[in-house]
Design an enzyme around this catalytic site. Structure first.
Site, short mmCIF file in Angstrom:
data_model
loop_
_atom_site.label_atom_id
_atom_site.label_comp_id
_atom_site.label_asym_id
_atom_site.label_seq_id
_atom_site.Cartn_x
_atom_site.Cartn_y
_atom_site.Cartn_z
N ASN A 137 0.83 -1.21 0.00
CA ASN A 137 0.00 0.00 0.00
C ASN A 137 0.86 1.26 0.00
OD1 ASN A 137 -2.18 -1.73 0.13
ND2 ASN A 137 -2.34 -1.61 2.36
N HIS A 154 5.96 -0.34 -2.64
CA HIS A 154 5.55 0.44 -3.82
C HIS A 154 5.63 1.94 -3.60
CE1 HIS A 154 3.06 -3.31 -5.15
NE2 HIS A 154 4.34 -3.44 -5.40
N THR A 246 -4.53 -9.08 0.96
CA THR A 246 -3.87 -9.03 -0.34
C THR A 246 -4.40 -10.13 -1.23
OG1 THR A 246 -1.75 -9.15 -1.52
CG2 THR A 246 -1.91 -10.35 0.56
#
Length: 305
Positions: A137, A154, A246
């Site tokens: 996230n 990320h 996830t």
């Protein structure tokens, strides 16, 4: 481990999906256990806990996931906008998309799952035990909940990187630049603002003034090698792994937990639905993470008070 072999972000393709398919020998095996007491016993003995989190955790805070039915911004899917090519073609449109996401996030709060993870880390570190959050996230809700030991695979919505000088910095301005004020509406009939590139977010480093981009990992880009190395160390040394919210379809993160399970370490999945990796895990707890996770991570009776 496979962590450093697959370093580009992308959706699971047919070849990679083969790694997650249930082997023939496993197809007749019983489903993972949903016995909370059994999980709690395993949890009470764990010294190094890795917690992998995905969009499902943030969805319970009201954060758009841009996945599945209705997962569009205007008429675009996220993976059509979250690419270097999309930014090169139309930086105004991509900045509108990320401006919308930033503004939405400023109205959201961590939910009970985020808070349970943060409280668990704070409590266990006093006992000489480690909890590391490895998250896909980019919303920083784990950080806002109080988690300290976080690896953001990320990147972050609230960091920018200069396309010219490479400088990266935190940025919580709202709006991030004047030209984006009031822009970014997600409705499909909204027209692109077509903001001139000179009016998009610019670098404030002396003598630069280059175009800024969100400091996130776009599809097809390589993940930060230092963060990947640290994630590999955590996953190689953990004695319990949790997979929370996830879908196990975005790699390389989709490969992490199956690799941990393959070396015999207990893996517990907390999710609203089964994933391609579910049958490889020891535990599976079905339901909202904000409901299932807090009782799983609360203080165990064997812990010191």
């Amino acid at each position: 481990m496979i962590v450093l072999q697959l370093t580009c972000r992308g959706l699971i393709n047919s070849q990679l999906h083969g790694h997650l398919k249930i082997p023939r020998a496993m197809q007749n095996m019983a489903r993972p256990s949903s016995d909370l007491a059994a999980f709690r016993k395993t949890f009470s003995k764990a010294k190094n806990i890795a917690i992998l989190t995905g969009a499902g955790v943030s969805a319970e805070s009201g954060v758009p996931t841009f996945r599945g039915a209705g997962g569009y911004w205007r008429t675009w899917e996220a993976q059509q906008l979250a690419t270097p090519e999309a930014f090169s073609r139309n930086p105004s449109r991509v900045w509108e998309f990320y401006h919308y996401r930033r503004e939405v996030m400023l109205t959201k709060d961590p939910n009970p799952a985020h808070l349970a993870i943060a409280e668990c880390e704070e409590r266990l570190i006093k006992q000489g035990r480690n909890v590391t959050v490895i998250t896909q996230n980019i919303d920083e809700l784990h950080r806002r909940a109080g988690s300290k030991n976080i690896l953001e695979l990320h990147g972050s919505l609230f960091k920018t990187r200069c396309m010219s000088c490479g400088h990266e910095a935190a940025n919580y301005h709202s709006p991030i630049c004047g030209a984006l004020k009031g822009k970014g509406a997600p409705d499909p009939d909204t027209e692109d603002a077509q903001i001139p590139v000179q009016q998009l977010p610019r670098c404030e480093q002396k003598g630069c003034h280059g175009l800024l981009r969100p400091a996130v990992v776009w599809f097809g880009e390589t993940l930060d090698s230092d963060i990947l190395s640290r994630a590999e160390e955590v996953l190689d040394s953990c004695d319990l792994c949790l997979v929370v919210g996830t879908s196990s379809v975005v790699y390389p993160a989709a490969m992490f937990a199956p690799q941990v399970a393959a070396r015999g370490v207990p893996v517990a999945e907390f999710n609203m639905e089964d994933t391609p990796a579910t049958m490889r895990f020891k535990f599976h707890f079905h339901g909202p993470c904000g409901t299932t996770l807090p009782p799983a991570l609360e203080r165990h009776e064997t812990e010191p008070k």
